[in-house]
Write a protein that holds these residues in place. Structure first.
Motif, PDB file in Angstrom:
ATOM      1  N   ILE A  45       1.244  -1.491  -8.123  1.00 53.65           N
ATOM      2  CA  ILE A  45       1.419  -1.040  -7.391  1.00 53.65           C
ATOM      3  C   ILE A  45       2.680  -0.246  -7.063  1.00 53.65           C
ATOM      4  O   ILE A  45       3.302   0.707  -6.555  1.00 53.65           O
ATOM      5  N   TYR A  46       3.881  -1.642  -7.870  1.00 57.37           N
ATOM      6  CA  TYR A  46       5.256  -1.346  -6.977  1.00 57.37           C
ATOM      7  C   TYR A  46       5.535   0.378  -7.584  1.00 57.37           C
ATOM      8  O   TYR A  46       6.015   0.841  -7.347  1.00 57.37           O
ATOM      9  N   LEU A  47       4.491   0.115  -9.252  1.00 55.38           N
ATOM     10  CA  LEU A  47       5.483   1.454 -10.404  1.00 55.38           C
ATOM     11  C   LEU A  47       4.924   2.517  -9.409  1.00 55.38           C
ATOM     12  O   LEU A  47       5.569   3.283  -9.422  1.00 55.38           O
ATOM     13  N   GLU A  48       4.122   2.800  -8.948  1.00 53.41           N
ATOM     14  CA  GLU A  48       3.502   3.538  -8.542  1.00 53.41           C
ATOM     15  C   GLU A  48       4.252   4.420  -7.236  1.00 53.41           C
ATOM     16  O   GLU A  48       5.090   5.616  -6.953  1.00 53.41           O
ATOM     17  N   GLU A  49       3.854   3.505  -6.047  1.00 62.15           N
ATOM     18  CA  GLU A  49       4.959   3.626  -5.281  1.00 62.15           C
ATOM     19  C   GLU A  49       6.738   3.910  -5.336  1.00 62.15           C
ATOM     20  O   GLU A  49       7.038   4.294  -4.270  1.00 62.15           O
TER      21      GLU A  49
END
Length: 149
Positions: A45-49
């Motif tokens: 989720i971090y890398l996507e956001e």
């Protein structure tokens, strides 16, 4: 050797997260696969956001990005409860909920957003993302956008 596309790497992460949840639901007494899946999903989720969604948003994919952000917030809440180490029955219920959330979420990402990555993620950022995929960690205290107070 052929370099894996960003979309393929992200889809592989989806599969690895799903496998950890499935391993726990098959053997609820063993929590390590679930703990790994929770950490991996928070990192994903971090890398996507932080890496993907800004470029996708700027390229005109605002509506799908907003849907993904909302769903990230919903999943984050489920992950927070799982991090509290609920009893086995509650954890199984939460894992079933998370599996359904991921099924719908990942399908949309893989069909709508990921095919656009090569077109919208500039190469310097693509290289940074590849480096993160190899060894990056979610920064301590980071919370997804829709779970922030």
């Amino acid at each position: 050797m052929e370099i894996e596309s960003l979309a393929a790497a992200l889809e592989r992460e989806h599969q690895e997260i799903d496998a950890g949840i499935e391993a726990f639901t098959a053997e609820p007494g063993v929590r390590e696969p679930l703990a790994r899946a929770v950490r991996a999903l928070r990192r994903h989720i971090y890398l996507e956001e932080e890496f993907l969604f800004p470029a996708l948003h700027a390229a005109g994919l605002m509506a799908p990005v907003l849907v993904m952000l909302r769903e990230h917030g919903e999943m984050w809440a489920t992950l927070d409860v799982l991090d509290g180490e609920p009893d086995a029955d509650a954890a199984l219920t939460l894992c079933r909920r998370l599996a359904v959330q991921l099924l719908h979420h990942n399908l949309k990402e893989e069909k709508i957003l990921y095919p656009e990555l090569d077109r919208v993620v500039p190469e310097p950022q693509g290289e940074r993302l590849r480096g993160f995929l190899d060894s990056g960690e979610t920064p301590a205290g980071w919370v997804c956008l829709r779970a922030r107070k």
